[in-house]
Scaffold this active site. Structure first.
Site, mmCIF file in Angstrom:
data_model
loop_
_atom_site.group_PDB
_atom_site.id
_atom_site.type_symbol
_atom_site.label_atom_id
_atom_site.label_comp_id
_atom_site.label_asym_id
_atom_site.label_seq_id
_atom_site.Cartn_x
_atom_site.Cartn_y
_atom_site.Cartn_z
ATOM 1 N N GLU A 91 0.901 -1.172 -0.102
ATOM 2 C CA GLU A 91 -0.109 0.026 -0.006
ATOM 3 C C GLU A 91 0.738 1.325 -0.105
ATOM 4 O OE1 GLU A 91 -4.195 -1.689 1.968
ATOM 5 O OE2 GLU A 91 -2.740 -0.561 3.384
ATOM 6 N N CYS A 104 3.375 8.651 1.305
ATOM 7 C CA CYS A 104 3.878 7.606 2.248
ATOM 8 C C CYS A 104 3.874 6.351 1.419
ATOM 9 C CB CYS A 104 2.685 7.702 3.337
ATOM 10 S SG CYS A 104 3.218 6.447 4.511
ATOM 11 N N CYS A 111 6.136 -6.617 7.863
ATOM 12 C CA CYS A 111 7.238 -6.049 8.686
ATOM 13 C C CYS A 111 7.587 -7.196 9.840
ATOM 14 C CB CYS A 111 6.643 -4.767 9.419
ATOM 15 S SG CYS A 111 8.027 -4.140 10.361
ATOM 16 N N CYS A 115 5.825 -4.615 16.437
ATOM 17 C CA CYS A 115 5.287 -3.769 17.451
ATOM 18 C C CYS A 115 3.922 -4.065 17.555
ATOM 19 C CB CYS A 115 5.456 -2.405 16.589
ATOM 20 S SG CYS A 115 7.100 -1.899 16.389
ATOM 21 N N CYS A 118 0.650 -2.153 15.806
ATOM 22 C CA CYS A 118 0.570 -1.739 14.452
ATOM 23 C C CYS A 118 -0.047 -3.000 13.670
ATOM 24 C CB CYS A 118 2.210 -1.516 14.118
ATOM 25 S SG CYS A 118 2.313 -1.126 12.468
ATOM 26 N N SER A 217 10.362 6.065 15.653
ATOM 27 C CA SER A 217 9.286 5.879 16.443
ATOM 28 C C SER A 217 9.707 5.127 17.823
ATOM 29 C CB SER A 217 8.573 4.584 15.570
ATOM 30 O OG SER A 217 8.061 5.129 14.433
ATOM 31 N N HIS A 219 7.523 6.289 21.236
ATOM 32 C CA HIS A 219 6.256 5.675 21.802
ATOM 33 C C HIS A 219 6.392 5.547 23.161
ATOM 34 C CE1 HIS A 219 5.333 5.339 17.877
ATOM 35 N NE2 HIS A 219 5.649 4.289 17.375
HETATM 36 N N1 SAH Z 1 8.894 0.718 10.614
HETATM 37 C C1 SAH Z 1 9.188 2.188 10.740
HETATM 38 C C2 SAH Z 1 8.243 2.530 9.485
HETATM 39 C C3 SAH Z 1 6.888 2.831 9.684
HETATM 40 S S1 SAH Z 1 6.307 4.211 10.161
HETATM 41 C C4 SAH Z 1 8.959 2.825 11.845
HETATM 42 O O1 SAH Z 1 8.521 2.100 12.812
HETATM 43 O O2 SAH Z 1 9.233 3.949 12.044
HETATM 44 C C5 SAH Z 1 4.815 3.934 10.683
HETATM 45 C C6 SAH Z 1 4.439 4.989 11.912
HETATM 46 O O3 SAH Z 1 2.849 4.757 12.301
HETATM 47 C C7 SAH Z 1 5.433 4.690 12.945
HETATM 48 O O4 SAH Z 1 5.764 5.676 13.668
HETATM 49 C C8 SAH Z 1 4.357 3.695 13.774
HETATM 50 O O5 SAH Z 1 4.788 3.479 15.200
HETATM 51 C C9 SAH Z 1 3.113 4.325 13.497
HETATM 52 N N2 SAH Z 1 2.129 3.553 13.912
HETATM 53 C C10 SAH Z 1 1.893 2.066 13.848
HETATM 54 N N3 SAH Z 1 0.683 1.530 14.300
HETATM 55 C C11 SAH Z 1 -0.107 2.733 14.469
HETATM 56 C C12 SAH Z 1 -1.252 3.007 15.012
HETATM 57 N N4 SAH Z 1 -2.111 1.813 15.200
HETATM 58 N N5 SAH Z 1 -1.726 4.269 15.194
HETATM 59 C C13 SAH Z 1 -1.002 5.185 14.972
HETATM 60 N N6 SAH Z 1 0.420 5.039 14.583
HETATM 61 C C14 SAH Z 1 0.828 4.031 14.368
#
Ligand code: SAH
Length: 365
Positions: A91, A104, A111, A115, A118, A217, A219
């Site tokens: 996507e 994006c 992946c 996490c 996600c 990221s 968190h």
């Molecule tokens: N793997 C890389 C690239 C993906 S970026 C990374 O982790 O940075 C995708 C972004 O969306 C990351 O910051 C991730 O933490 C965030 N994300 C993932 N799941 C999410 C959710 N359910 N709601 C909001 N943000 C989310």
């Protein structure tokens, strides 16, 4: 097998033409045809000799990904499901705003990081994308928007789609070199952002090979919680990650690392956690993006209340940390952060395992 030239950055094209006994400037000519004019037939590349065009048609192709579906959200966000030759799908999302348009891009099919919040991570992992498949996402949307005068063009690119870009290092760097190349897309380093969950060796290499804007990221403000939310933290803990970020930002005095911080109700959104976060960011030129959690089917997390998000932001601002709350875009069509799933076979069987065992939320706090 013919070689697909769409994912070749300039240095690789120069090598390719050298092997054919052709001068280096053929690379710039071909880059312009492919990436600026969207031409895929060598026959149409009229500043190359007829002989060379015929030769190229014998040994090479220019092949982008084919769109399977396109969905437009109520807020104008557009999501494309693009078909890969092996039957999997990834996507790509375009987010138009008043003064800019952000694309994006995905870097992997699924992946491997897992996490806990996600959607992509819950789906498991299939494989890395090639540089051709990564740049094809930009190539495709660039061509679509160009033929559509009312829409604004792409001004920013974020590698924030499916996958962990620094675990697909070579292909991602090749694709980013094309994004930056004036003969291809000509984006400035500031307008290309790579987002990582914190692969420290990758951050270090990036500085030499292709410095672009960095987003991390984060968190969570301490290792205990981050180990739970972002399991990668067990390998690359926060103190070392901050050190790598500080060195990265030193590349340019104007640079700041963006820290993404997803707002999860009752888990990481308290005032004391905001203070802890401010403390660990003191040494790094930082800005913080607070991301309200977007719902993912099957997960019990909840988005923090607006009050909690505002309070969290105010603590950071009071410590002079630049902080914004990211606007949720495209969530009605599952195009928002963390909602991208594509369609693919999970080689890790993680999706099946996770479906079998529900993780109680309390175990995370
Ligand atoms: N793997 C890389 C690239 C993906 S970026 C990374 O982790 O940075 C995708 C972004 O969306 C990351 O910051 C991730 O933490 C965030 N994300 C993932 N799941 C999410 C959710 N359910 N709601 C909001 N943000 C989310």
């Amino acid at each position: 097998m013919k070689v697909n030239l769409i994912g070749h950055p300039k240095n690789q094209l120069i090598e390719f033409f050298a092997e054919l006994g052709e001068p280096g400037f053929r690379a710039s000519q071909v880059l312009k045809w492919i990436h600026q004019r969207g031409v895929t037939e060598f026959e149409e590349m009229t500043d190359l000799s007829k002989l060379l065009r015929a030769k190229l048609a014998e040994i090479a192709v220019v092949e982008g990904l084919k769109p399977k579906t396109e969905i437009v959200s109520a807020d104008g966000t557009r999501k494309w499901l693009l078909a890969l030759p092996d039957g999997n799908c990834i996507e790509t999302v375009f987010i138009p705003e008043d003064s800019r348009g952000t694309l994006c891009i995905s870097s992997q099919v699924g992946c491997s990081l897992n996490c806990t919040f996600c959607a992509t991570g819950r789906q498991g992992f299939n494989r890395n994308l090639s540089s051709a498949e990564i740049i094809s996402q930009l190539w495709h949307v660039h061509n679509e928007l160009r033929s559509d005068n009312n829409r604004r063009p792409i001004t920013n690119i974020v590698l924030m789609g499916m996958g962990e870009p620094l675990l697909n290092y070579e292909a991602v760097v090749a694709a980013m070199l094309l994004m930056l190349d004036d003969n291809a897309y000509g984006f400035s380093r500031r307008r290309v952002t790579l987002s990582t969950a914190g692969i420290i060796p990758g951050i270090e290499r990036l500085l030499t090979d292709c410095p672009v804007s960095l987003a991390v990221s984060l968190h969570a403000p301490h290792d205990e919680l981050r180990n739970q939310l972002v399991p990668l933290n067990r390998k690359y803990p926060i103190a070392e990650l901050m050190d790598a970020c500080r060195k990265y930002a030193a590349f340019d005095r104007r640079w700041r690392v963006t820290f993404e911080y997803i707002m999860l109700k009752g888990i990481n959104d308290s005032v004391s956690q905001a203070r802890q976060l401010a403390r660990i960011l003191t040494e790094v030129p930082a800005k913080v993006n607070l991301i309200p959690y977007n719902t993912v089917d099957g997960l019990q997390y909840e988005r923090s209340d607006q009050d909690a998000i505002d309070r969290f932001r105010d603590v950071l601002l009071s410590q002079h940390i630049m902080t914004i709350t990211r606007k949720t875009r495209g969530d009605d069509v599952d195009a928002a952060c963390g909602q991208l799933k594509g369609k693919f076979t999970d080689r890790t069987h993680r999706s099946a395992k996770l479906a079998a065992e529900a993780v109680p939320l309390e175990s995370l706090v």
